[in-house]
Design a protein around this motif. Structure first.
Motif, short mmCIF file in Angstrom:
data_model
loop_
_atom_site.label_atom_id
_atom_site.label_comp_id
_atom_site.label_asym_id
_atom_site.label_seq_id
_atom_site.Cartn_x
_atom_site.Cartn_y
_atom_site.Cartn_z
N THR A 97 5.92 0.22 -14.35
CA THR A 97 6.45 -1.10 -12.94
C THR A 97 5.91 -0.82 -11.99
O THR A 97 5.27 -1.48 -11.02
CB THR A 97 7.53 -1.56 -13.24
N THR A 98 6.33 0.95 -11.83
CA THR A 98 6.17 0.93 -10.11
C THR A 98 4.56 1.46 -10.04
O THR A 98 4.06 1.08 -8.98
CB THR A 98 6.35 2.77 -10.38
N ASN A 99 3.71 2.03 -10.79
CA ASN A 99 2.19 1.47 -11.25
C ASN A 99 1.61 0.61 -10.66
O ASN A 99 0.52 0.30 -9.95
CB ASN A 99 1.27 2.57 -12.57
N PHE A 100 2.18 -0.77 -11.33
CA PHE A 100 2.19 -1.96 -10.97
C PHE A 100 2.28 -2.67 -9.89
O PHE A 100 1.06 -3.19 -9.40
CB PHE A 100 2.86 -2.95 -12.62
N LEU A 148 -0.04 -4.05 -4.31
CA LEU A 148 -0.09 -3.89 -2.77
C LEU A 148 -0.87 -3.62 -2.39
O LEU A 148 -2.09 -3.91 -1.46
CB LEU A 148 1.64 -2.87 -2.38
N LEU A 149 -1.82 -2.01 -2.83
CA LEU A 149 -2.82 -1.30 -2.68
C LEU A 149 -4.10 -2.17 -2.48
O LEU A 149 -5.03 -2.38 -1.62
CB LEU A 149 -3.26 0.04 -3.43
N LYS A 150 -4.26 -3.10 -4.03
CA LYS A 150 -5.11 -3.50 -3.77
C LYS A 150 -4.90 -5.18 -2.57
O LYS A 150 -6.06 -5.29 -2.61
CB LYS A 150 -5.75 -4.58 -5.31
N ARG A 151 -3.60 -5.96 -2.45
CA ARG A 151 -3.59 -6.81 -1.61
C ARG A 151 -3.63 -5.70 0.02
O ARG A 151 -4.85 -7.10 0.35
CB ARG A 151 -2.20 -7.01 -2.19
N THR A 203 5.74 0.59 -0.03
CA THR A 203 6.02 -0.26 1.24
C THR A 203 4.66 -0.24 2.19
O THR A 203 3.98 0.80 2.48
CB THR A 203 7.00 -0.79 2.25
N ARG A 204 4.53 -1.81 2.50
CA ARG A 204 3.26 -1.53 3.57
C ARG A 204 3.81 -0.56 4.83
O ARG A 204 2.45 -0.43 5.64
CB ARG A 204 3.05 -3.50 4.17
N GLU A 205 4.81 -0.75 5.10
CA GLU A 205 5.22 0.06 6.20
C GLU A 205 4.51 1.73 6.02
O GLU A 205 4.56 2.25 6.76
CB GLU A 205 6.89 -0.31 6.98
N ILE A 251 -6.71 4.95 10.04
CA ILE A 251 -6.70 4.29 9.61
C ILE A 251 -5.67 2.38 9.92
O ILE A 251 -4.25 3.55 9.27
CB ILE A 251 -7.09 3.69 7.93
N GLU A 252 -6.05 1.91 10.58
CA GLU A 252 -4.82 0.72 10.82
C GLU A 252 -5.24 0.14 9.53
O GLU A 252 -6.21 -0.64 9.24
CB GLU A 252 -5.30 0.24 12.16
N LEU A 253 -3.60 -0.75 9.22
CA LEU A 253 -3.48 -2.46 8.41
C LEU A 253 -3.88 -3.05 9.04
O LEU A 253 -3.43 -3.06 10.37
CB LEU A 253 -2.45 -1.80 8.17
#
Length: 139
Positions: free
Chosen positions: A13-16, A21-24, A122-124, A136-138
Motif C-alpha cells: 500500500t505504501t509503495n502504491f 504521488l511521485l508519478k502524479r 506527502t507533496r510537502e 528541483i521545485e515542484l
C-alpha cells in the motif's frame, strides 16, 4: 534532470501510494520498487555498475523504510556503506518510516542518511527533499 527513485518498503500500500504521488507530480525519471533492503542492495549493485557509464541508471534518491523482513533499513545502510564508492557516489538516502523512536532517528544520524521522514510521503515532504538536495521545485 529528474531523479531515478528507488522505493524500499515491504508494504504494498505504501509503495502504491508513494509511486502514485511521485508519478502524479512527475518528479521521477524512473521509479523502482524493492520490498526489502536485500532487494534494494541488489538493485544498486545491478544499476550502479562500474565502467564507462557509471551511474547511468543508478538511483539518485532512495526512500528507505526501517522495519522490513529479510534485511531492514539499518542492515541495508550498513551493507550499502560496503559498496564501492562509485556505486553510491550520487545516491541520496532518505528514511521514510512509521518509526517515531528516538533511537531509530539517532541511529540514522550515524549512517549515510540525508533525512528522516515519517510516513506517509506527502507533496510537502517530497518538495522539501527535492528542493534541498536536487534543486528541483515542484509546480
Amino acid at each position: 534532470m529528474l531523479p531515478v527513485i528507488l522505493l524500499v518498503d515491504d508494504d504494498p500500500t505504501t509503495n502504491f501510494l508513494s509511486t502514485r504521488l511521485l508519478k502524479r507530480l512527475g518528479v521521477g525519471e524512473e521509479i523502482v520498487v524493492a520490498l526489502n533492503g536485500f532487494e534494494a542492495l541488489q538493485q544498486l549493485q545491478q544499476r550502479c555498475f562500474v565502467g564507462e557509464a557509471v551511474g547511468s541508471a543508478c538511483p539518485d534518491l532512495v526512500l528507505l523504510d526501517v522495519n522490513m523482513p529479510v534485511m531492514d533499513g539499518f542492515e541495508f545502510l550498513e551493507a550499502y556503506q560496503q559498496l564501492p564508492a562509485e556505486q553510491r557516489r550520487n545516491t541520496l538516502v532518505v528514511m521514510l518510516t512509521t518509526s517515531m523512536l528516538a533511537t531509530d532517528r539517532q541511529r540514522a544520524e550515524q549512517l549515510p542518511v540525508a533525512d528522516f521522514l515519517t510516513k506517509p510521503l506527502t507533496r510537502e515532504k517530497l518538495a522539501t527533499v527535492l528542493r534541498q538536495h536536487f534543486d528541483i521545485e515542484l509546480p
